[in-house]
Design a protein around this motif. Structure first.
Motif, mmCIF file in Angstrom:
data_model
loop_
_atom_site.group_PDB
_atom_site.id
_atom_site.type_symbol
_atom_site.label_atom_id
_atom_site.label_comp_id
_atom_site.label_asym_id
_atom_site.label_seq_id
_atom_site.Cartn_x
_atom_site.Cartn_y
_atom_site.Cartn_z
ATOM 1 N N ALA A 1 106.475 52.237 52.233
ATOM 2 C CA ALA A 1 105.366 52.984 52.838
ATOM 3 C C ALA A 1 104.815 54.067 51.601
ATOM 4 O O ALA A 1 103.648 54.424 51.647
ATOM 5 N N ASP A 2 105.595 54.192 50.285
ATOM 6 C CA ASP A 2 105.184 55.285 49.545
ATOM 7 C C ASP A 2 104.406 54.623 48.354
ATOM 8 O O ASP A 2 104.084 55.154 47.468
ATOM 9 N N GLY A 3 103.993 53.082 48.568
ATOM 10 C CA GLY A 3 103.384 52.328 47.811
ATOM 11 C C GLY A 3 104.185 51.445 46.728
ATOM 12 O O GLY A 3 103.618 50.988 45.858
ATOM 13 N N ARG A 4 105.379 51.631 46.511
ATOM 14 C CA ARG A 4 106.506 50.956 45.369
ATOM 15 C C ARG A 4 106.285 49.510 45.809
ATOM 16 O O ARG A 4 106.866 49.054 46.824
ATOM 17 N N LYS B 1 112.474 32.272 32.694
ATOM 18 C CA LYS B 1 113.135 33.260 32.077
ATOM 19 C C LYS B 1 112.218 34.367 31.989
ATOM 20 O O LYS B 1 112.876 35.695 31.768
ATOM 21 N N ASN B 2 111.010 34.546 32.420
ATOM 22 C CA ASN B 2 110.089 35.652 32.363
ATOM 23 C C ASN B 2 110.151 36.503 33.551
ATOM 24 O O ASN B 2 109.469 37.704 33.615
ATOM 25 N N ILE B 3 110.850 36.060 34.764
ATOM 26 C CA ILE B 3 110.846 36.722 35.844
ATOM 27 C C ILE B 3 111.824 37.915 35.881
ATOM 28 O O ILE B 3 112.800 37.962 35.092
ATOM 29 N N ASP B 4 111.229 39.190 36.156
ATOM 30 C CA ASP B 4 112.138 40.433 36.326
ATOM 31 C C ASP B 4 113.200 40.351 37.156
ATOM 32 O O ASP B 4 112.916 40.089 38.538
ATOM 33 N N THR B 5 114.314 40.340 36.802
ATOM 34 C CA THR B 5 115.632 40.217 37.877
ATOM 35 C C THR B 5 115.927 41.685 38.004
ATOM 36 O O THR B 5 117.104 41.612 38.505
ATOM 37 N N THR B 6 115.253 42.681 37.571
ATOM 38 C CA THR B 6 115.705 44.046 38.140
ATOM 39 C C THR B 6 115.898 44.126 39.547
ATOM 40 O O THR B 6 115.052 44.067 40.383
ATOM 41 N N PRO B 7 117.074 44.402 40.054
ATOM 42 C CA PRO B 7 117.276 44.612 41.514
ATOM 43 C C PRO B 7 116.389 45.653 41.966
ATOM 44 O O PRO B 7 115.822 46.682 41.409
ATOM 45 N N GLN B 8 115.635 45.278 43.478
ATOM 46 C CA GLN B 8 114.668 46.298 43.909
ATOM 47 C C GLN B 8 115.279 46.738 45.112
ATOM 48 O O GLN B 8 115.907 46.049 46.056
ATOM 49 N N VAL B 9 115.444 48.229 45.408
ATOM 50 C CA VAL B 9 116.259 48.504 46.432
ATOM 51 C C VAL B 9 115.369 48.983 47.609
ATOM 52 O O VAL B 9 114.197 49.811 47.281
ATOM 53 N N LEU C 1 112.239 45.688 62.557
ATOM 54 C CA LEU C 1 111.709 44.353 62.333
ATOM 55 C C LEU C 1 111.886 44.118 60.846
ATOM 56 O O LEU C 1 111.487 42.983 60.298
ATOM 57 N N GLY C 2 112.300 45.199 59.827
ATOM 58 C CA GLY C 2 112.251 44.857 58.559
ATOM 59 C C GLY C 2 113.719 44.595 58.180
ATOM 60 O O GLY C 2 114.378 43.776 58.511
ATOM 61 N N PHE C 3 114.459 45.664 57.394
ATOM 62 C CA PHE C 3 115.725 45.529 56.888
ATOM 63 C C PHE C 3 116.645 46.566 57.644
ATOM 64 O O PHE C 3 117.680 46.812 56.973
ATOM 65 N N GLY C 4 116.101 47.151 58.441
ATOM 66 C CA GLY C 4 116.858 47.938 59.208
ATOM 67 C C GLY C 4 117.613 49.179 58.893
ATOM 68 O O GLY C 4 116.905 49.997 57.787
ATOM 69 N N THR C 5 118.643 49.808 59.282
ATOM 70 C CA THR C 5 119.196 51.126 58.820
ATOM 71 C C THR C 5 119.981 51.029 57.459
ATOM 72 O O THR C 5 120.067 51.791 56.819
ATOM 73 N N GLU C 6 120.318 49.785 57.287
ATOM 74 C CA GLU C 6 121.296 49.530 55.984
ATOM 75 C C GLU C 6 120.118 49.134 54.510
ATOM 76 O O GLU C 6 120.617 49.360 53.542
ATOM 77 N N GLY C 7 118.948 48.581 54.893
ATOM 78 C CA GLY C 7 118.032 48.430 53.968
ATOM 79 C C GLY C 7 118.460 47.129 53.172
ATOM 80 O O GLY C 7 119.352 46.379 53.667
ATOM 81 N N LYS C 8 118.075 46.937 51.918
ATOM 82 C CA LYS C 8 118.433 45.547 51.339
ATOM 83 C C LYS C 8 118.169 45.764 49.820
ATOM 84 O O LYS C 8 117.228 46.534 49.332
ATOM 85 N N VAL C 9 118.741 45.150 48.949
ATOM 86 C CA VAL C 9 118.760 44.984 47.470
ATOM 87 C C VAL C 9 118.247 43.638 47.208
ATOM 88 O O VAL C 9 118.886 42.513 47.431
ATOM 89 N N LEU C 10 117.273 43.452 46.484
ATOM 90 C CA LEU C 10 116.523 42.266 46.288
ATOM 91 C C LEU C 10 116.424 42.096 44.833
ATOM 92 O O LEU C 10 116.388 42.724 44.006
ATOM 93 N N PHE D 1 114.862 35.547 54.956
ATOM 94 C CA PHE D 1 115.277 35.613 53.677
ATOM 95 C C PHE D 1 114.590 36.277 52.690
ATOM 96 O O PHE D 1 113.557 36.380 52.717
ATOM 97 N N GLY D 2 115.251 36.803 51.454
ATOM 98 C CA GLY D 2 114.724 37.494 50.388
ATOM 99 C C GLY D 2 113.876 38.611 50.931
ATOM 100 O O GLY D 2 114.405 39.428 51.899
ATOM 101 N N ALA D 3 112.473 38.573 50.777
ATOM 102 C CA ALA D 3 111.700 39.791 51.029
ATOM 103 C C ALA D 3 111.000 39.412 52.414
ATOM 104 O O ALA D 3 110.086 39.825 53.140
ATOM 105 N N ILE D 4 111.203 38.270 53.075
ATOM 106 C CA ILE D 4 110.950 37.714 54.339
ATOM 107 C C ILE D 4 111.524 38.317 55.282
ATOM 108 O O ILE D 4 112.845 37.947 55.555
ATOM 109 N N CYS D 5 110.969 39.130 56.307
ATOM 110 C CA CYS D 5 111.738 39.683 57.368
ATOM 111 C C CYS D 5 110.924 39.367 58.642
ATOM 112 O O CYS D 5 110.240 38.599 58.664
#
Length: 195
Positions: free
Chosen positions: A84-87, A157-165, A136-145, A108-112
């Motif tokens: 919601a904050d635009g991140r 190899k150029n894909i950013d694999t930094t975890p997104q919380v 309808l998203g990732f609920g009370t627990e959230g998710k790490v992608l 799966f993944g970012a698909i909710c």
């Protein structure tokens, strides 16, 4: 101000409500699709947003003219997903690679679940902002992608694999373009996505 109007089949009530805006993201590609112009991320929900009883709100930016997704069909989409904050927590646009998955499968993944619901009334060629409530998203627990560098066929190899919380109880916003609805190819993974 909230106005109520009925759309679609029996019992399909939508609420047109003025409030905050919505967007959305996803990952993976099985089909070549020429990317559309880049999609900007609005921070305010437009005044013509339609909200379902579930709390999901959608705003059509461009109406499509093709098929509507149905259970078991292969859908190909581009999206930008934010909190919601635009991140931005996921974007097929930044990878310049749309994602293909079997509609109605397991999220799966970012698909909710909320994104699937938002896609359900779109037509091919349409662009829509979707605001997904936490349940309808990732609920009370959230998710790490974490984006994989390989999709089972190609590695990048150029894909950013930094975890997104994605924090718990987060409202999610997707800006999604429905590129294609077609029959899923034989052997395509039907558990949810195209991995």
């Amino acid at each position: 101000r909230t106005t109520r109007r009925t759309m679609g089949g029996p019992g399909t009530q939508l609420l047109a409500r003025r409030s905050m805006a919505g967007l959305l993201p996803i990952y993976l590609s099985m089909m070549n699709s020429s990317p559309s112009a880049s999609v900007s991320i609005p921070q305010q929900k437009s005044s013509n947003a339609l909200c379902w009883k579930s709390g999901l709100c959608v705003t059509d930016l461009r109406m499509g003219r093709g098929q509507t997704p149905s259970q078991g069909k292969l859908v190909v989409v581009h999206y930008v997903a934010t909190t919601a904050d635009g991140r931005i927590f996921d974007s097929t646009r930044s990878r310049n690679k749309p994602i293909a998955f079997v509609f109605g499968g397991k999220p799966f993944g970012a698909i909710c679940e909320g994104l699937m619901e938002g896609l359900s009334t779109m037509r091919e060629g349409g662009v829509r902002e979707v605001v997904v409530p936490p349940d309808l998203g990732f609920g009370t627990e959230g998710k790490v992608l974490v984006q994989p560098t390989c999709d089972g066929v190609f590695c990048d190899k150029n894909i950013d694999t930094t975890p997104q919380v994605i924090p718990g109880n987060a409202e999610l916003r997707y800006k999604v373009e429905l590129l294609k609805v077609t029959v899923a190819p034989e052997g395509f993974l039907r558990g949810g996505g195209g991995r």
